[in-house]
Scaffold this active site. Structure first.
Site, PDB file in Angstrom:
ATOM      1  N   GLY A   1      36.630  47.891  33.337  1.00 24.44           N
ATOM      2  CA  GLY A   1      37.542  46.906  32.751  1.00 24.44           C
ATOM      3  C   GLY A   1      38.412  46.188  33.753  1.00 24.44           C
ATOM      4  O   GLY A   1      39.455  45.641  33.395  1.00 24.44           O
TER       5      GLY A   1
ATOM      6  N   ASN B   1      38.432  47.004  41.932  1.00 28.55           N
ATOM      7  CA  ASN B   1      39.329  45.909  42.304  1.00 28.55           C
ATOM      8  C   ASN B   1      40.687  46.005  41.599  1.00 28.55           C
ATOM      9  O   ASN B   1      40.772  46.404  40.447  1.00 28.55           O
ATOM     10  CB  ASN B   1      38.701  44.562  41.960  1.00 28.55           C
TER      11      ASN B   1
ATOM     12  N   ASP C   1      37.436  40.690  45.274  1.00 35.59           N
ATOM     13  CA  ASP C   1      36.782  41.552  44.278  1.00 35.59           C
ATOM     14  C   ASP C   1      35.789  42.524  44.923  1.00 35.59           C
ATOM     15  O   ASP C   1      34.721  42.775  44.377  1.00 35.59           O
ATOM     16  CB  ASP C   1      36.078  40.727  43.190  1.00 35.59           C
TER      17      ASP C   1
ATOM     18  N   GLU D   1      38.180  43.417  35.038  1.00 36.85           N
ATOM     19  CA  GLU D   1      38.350  41.989  34.753  1.00 36.85           C
ATOM     20  C   GLU D   1      39.193  41.789  33.497  1.00 36.85           C
ATOM     21  O   GLU D   1      39.345  40.677  33.003  1.00 36.85           O
ATOM     22  CB  GLU D   1      36.986  41.321  34.604  1.00 36.85           C
TER      23      GLU D   1
END
Lengths: 606, 606
Positions: A196, A282, A324, A198
């Protein structure tokens, strides 16, 4: 709300290990022994060390050219098929992407379906899966098959009957929390991470009791020390204690609560050191200007005690990520000769394009070198122990998406966001002492933009486009890597990114798959192509080998998709869609099509 | 509205053949010649005679055991894959079920996708497709690939580029009219039929100009003579003129307007006699009490002039159908030795369980015999030319679903509604003079009920359940049939119905597929199994063979579905669903899974 739930979890995490303190569990003993039987594939990483090496050697460099398709199985689901089946005795366990069906195939009866598990999941989870509806596979322990569903349900199935023994919901898809990883069973526990990054999901690793599905502990990637399960004095980074509030002080305000650092990669385990290893992803958002600081402990290698969750050491590879470059890729545990002494190493091919070799006992950094010459965002990792930037990348200003500002499109960064390698695992052969790495040879333009957080909504904050690295049109290589020296030994170019997991074997053959759909076998010493076969769809699964009734088989899932194949898998056409992958991989649709098939190979008559 | 549209069509049908009267067209010449080149598969029936025989003979009974998978291709679509690809030169043309994608694969470049056609059809057509979202394949003519889409659009694609040359809508899915059949090109025309017998669709055959897609003629199965394109004096049935109003007088009132008789099977052509052959399907509704009379010309073999559409002869096999024994199965044209003289015959294996041999020039009935001993609804076909019931089945009262009344469940009728054989085509070998027939060994309980007609709504009127024929659990056989004598020569039992099309070859090998997913090769003389391979999904496609770069290949589409597999394909669980098939074939899900793959076989190194 985030704070409340983390406190509840913390309470559980602190209390349970002592309260339940189990004896040496049968599951661990079983698995430690079972992973040594190369006839089987008892865990998604093949072994605890995540070497993806098989001692089977009926199939050799001399005879692999005679390989043929033995049998096939349609999974009944399209889109990206990551991971690989398990094989235990006469049973093969095949998983699918969403809706995460599981099929037990009876190898004694021509692959007949012994049982199936077809969960009914709310399809609203699909749009919150960032990079296709993938699932990386199953785990086995104590007579149970473990599945981490897209909706974050962890379910334990009776391996004989497929009946649900227990199930537990690990997260909330309504907030963008999803399950894509393969669980790992260690001793009496099963570990899963969360996806998750993003959607601003703060990552964690959960340990559930294998017996009853109760949460044993949960350790976050970011937040207060109590959430991290770290000891400010005893948990180290590059040999030094991390100190108090090591994460909190690298974030502005409460941003860590939506700070990413998700944990959807692979898990390794060293039984001797009693440590599990994994990486965090990230920091959220992708717009680095919105989150000043190192954003610890995103982009970090973690070594934890599996019983308590307590971290022994950490190492952040990409502080304050601007590209990222998730740190979730697998940690391969191998004892290597480094400068004349045998070191218990951890080898990790990071999305950021550096191959890292660390002492897995101490977290000491031994080697860090580019495993694709195209990598340009950093000149090197500072290896000078006396330097204040020891262990950090030396970022090239031209490729800093933060320095170039939110309105500036940073051009030609290599690698692209999907990394020089993504989750598709590399393999290590103790025979050649080489690592076999599926790589991307792809660069990007990266344009950050300001984004606001709304739970369950994309929290990306950058527009990307991807393209082949300069100097050619190839988008991938399959390489052999010397992790003691940090050198490429050989490199086989590929038209597209190599998005399948590799397999090394005692037969001197290394296998991998391609996005066009070829299963390929190459010589472990030289990389020479010995065999290829066009499977029904692009391969993003991991190659496995097993033995049944005295015969060696090789198997791989086809089914194009994943991040690289998201355009094809989801029918996207805007080149910027798919987080920038759609345009880069548009030509893929000239070579393959959506699929979902298992292809099993053997040498006829042998 | 029905009357108006039929009058318009009639006007077109009468006017166009004279107005356009084309010269001998290039397409016919091409196809007549091309079908003789066994390297290619230029039409969905392999040849105009629908023999499904290939002169290729590299693969023989002696070496077929060495067959291996050469390459594979995922169609990217799940559910039932009927039909087979075309192969013309270096190009293979693969079709899919709804949404009816077409892929041109370049055989010179490892199956690379040369072009694709992916129509966007309104998915509301899916619920009006009675028995899965199948499509039976493509036709070729004059540089065009012809596709009959689910929504009844007939589209001509440039075979080199995939660009749409023309397209025309043949029917209205809003009324339950759908396209499932493979077109057939004869001379300057392309022929398609219509599906919708379970929606009260009155069947027709349309002939479109290959050059521009204009309707040349349309001939209905039921209605006034002008709609039928018959000559009351010259069109014969069993040697006698059919007379005026031959259809209208066998229906009560206007029922013929919703009377079924659809035309979704295969089309054959005899260039010497200049006749095309095809069958019409069940009269609507399935409740026979609602439609007294013979319901002509449902359940009928038609011989028509392809230029004008005028019928030369007809033969109704199942007057006043009470069991849904559609007459659409293929007509195989073979010159057989019947009692010492060579006769131009038409051989047809009907759903009703009788294998018919007729003189294809005159429509004379030569042989009619059961090709499964389980058939019980009729004792025989009356072969006494002097009898008033000449050519009619002698129905057993116990199995009359009409006589047993609308509230009575007629038990144990054999075959079941899906027939002793459905659309899956048989093959004929001129070497052995045998017909190779995929069969169902399935019976049913049939309970008619009163139903009202609403356009676009199911108009079935019967509840069915299906089960294996008495005396065992096998649901199918693959048989060899002597059509001159009306005898089974050998019979290979199968656990499930054989729902794939057969292929006979000059190598003395006959191929077929099974619902579990096996491709099988048997000895043409003895039926002995010589080879089998488990493909990814159940096979309901038709086996083909072709030659490329001097090497013989065998290919088949996998993808379970169709009527027999509708439970699996559509996820149905009520045993009475799928027009009774779901319960009967429930066990199929233990053996295979949804799929959509092409598997291509060859003998390595040969």
């Amino acid at each position: 709300m985030l704070r409340v739930s983390s406190c509840l979890v913390l309470a559980a995490a602190m209390a349970l290990p002592l309260a339940l303190a189990p004896p040496a569990a049968r599951a661990q003993d079983d698995l430690l022994k079972m992973q040594e039987n190369a006839a089987n594939v008892v865990m998604p990483t093949i072994d605890y060390a995540n070497t993806r090496y098989s001692a089977l050697k009926q199939i050799t460099a001399a005879n692999v050219g005679k390989l043929q398709v033995a049998w096939t199985f349609s999974t009944g689901v399209l889109r990206g098929h990551e991971g690989a089946p398990l094989v235990i005795g006469n049973m093969m366990y095949v998983h699918t992407p969403f809706p995460n069906n599981v099929y037990a195939l009876d190898l004694d009866h021509d692959g007949q379906i012994a049982w199936k598990y077809e969960p009914r999941q709310d399809p609203t989870v699909i749009p919150v899966m960032c990079c296709d509806t993938v699932n990386r596979g199953l785990a086995y322990g104590d007579g149970k098959i473990l599945l981490h569903q897209s909706d974050t349900t962890l379910v334990a199935l009776d391996a004989k009957t497929g009946k649900v023994v227990w199930s537990v919901k690990d997260g909330d898809p309504g907030k963008g929390e999803t399950g894509t990883d393969a669980p790992m069973v260690v001793k009496d526990k099963v570990f899963i991470g969360i996806s998750g990054g993003e959607f601003g999901v703060r990552g964690w690793l959960s340990a559930y009791n294998l017996s009853d599905g109760k949460l044993a502990w949960r350790a976050y990637s970011e937040g207060p020390d109590s959430d991290l399960l770290v000891d400010p004095q005893k948990t180290t980074s590059l040999g030094k204690p991390i100190g108090a509030n090591s994460s909190l002080k690298t974030w502005e305000g409460d941003q860590w609560k939506i700070g990413g650092g998700d944990t959807w990669g692979w898990y390794s385990y060293d039984p001797k050191l009693n440590l599990i290893y994994y990486g965090s992803g990230n920091p959220s958002t992708w717009n680095p200007r919105q989150r000043p600081g190192d954003n610890k402990w995103s982009m970090t290698i973690w070594a934890r005690d599996p019983d308590t969750g307590m971290a022994k050491w950490v190492y952040q590879m990409t502080p304050h990520d601007e590209w990222d470059y998730d740190g979730v890729n697998e940690m391969i545990l191998a004892d290597l000769d480094i400068g004349g002494r045998t070191v218990p190493t951890l080898v990790h091919f990071d999305r950021n394009g550096f191959g890292y070799t660390l002492n897995r006992e101490t977290g000491e950094l031994l080697v860090a070198a580019k495993y694709d010459p195209a990598v340009n965002w950093a000149t090197k990792i500072d290896m000078d122990k006396s330097s204040p930037t020891y262990g950090r990348p030396e970022v090239v200003a031209q490729y800093s998406t933060d320095k170039n500002g939110p309105d500036n499109n940073t051009k030609g960064v290599c690698p692209a966001a999907l990394g020089t390698k993504d989750e598709q695992p590399a393999a290590y052969s103790p025979d050649t002492h080489l690592f076999y790495v599926p790589t991307n040879h792809v660069c990007m333009d990266y344009e950050p933009f300001r984004v606001s957080y709304t739970a369950g909504q994309p929290y990306v904050g950058a527009t990307l486009s991807m393209f082949p690295a300069p100097g050619g049109t190839d988008m991938g290589n399959f390489i052999a890597w010397d992790a003691a020296k940090g050198k490429i030994v050989w490199s086989d170019p590929e038209q597209f990114s190599v998005w399948s997991g590799a397999l090394a074997t005692a037969g001197g053959v290394v296998f991998y798959g391609t996005l066009e759909g070829y299963l390929k076998a190459v010589d472990a010493e030289t990389g020479k192509e010995l065999y290829k076969f066009k499977t029904p769809s692009g391969i993003i699964g991991n190659v496995i080998t097993y033995e049944h009734a005295g015969k060696q088989y090789v198997a791989v899932l086809s089914g194009v998709g994943g991040w690289a194949g998201i355009g094809l898998a989801a029918g996207l056409t805007d080149p910027h869609a798919g987080l920038g992958a759609v345009g880069g991989y548009a030509a893929l649709s000239n070579y393959t099509n959506l699929g979902g098939q298992l292809t099993v190979f053997a040498i006829p008559g042998s």
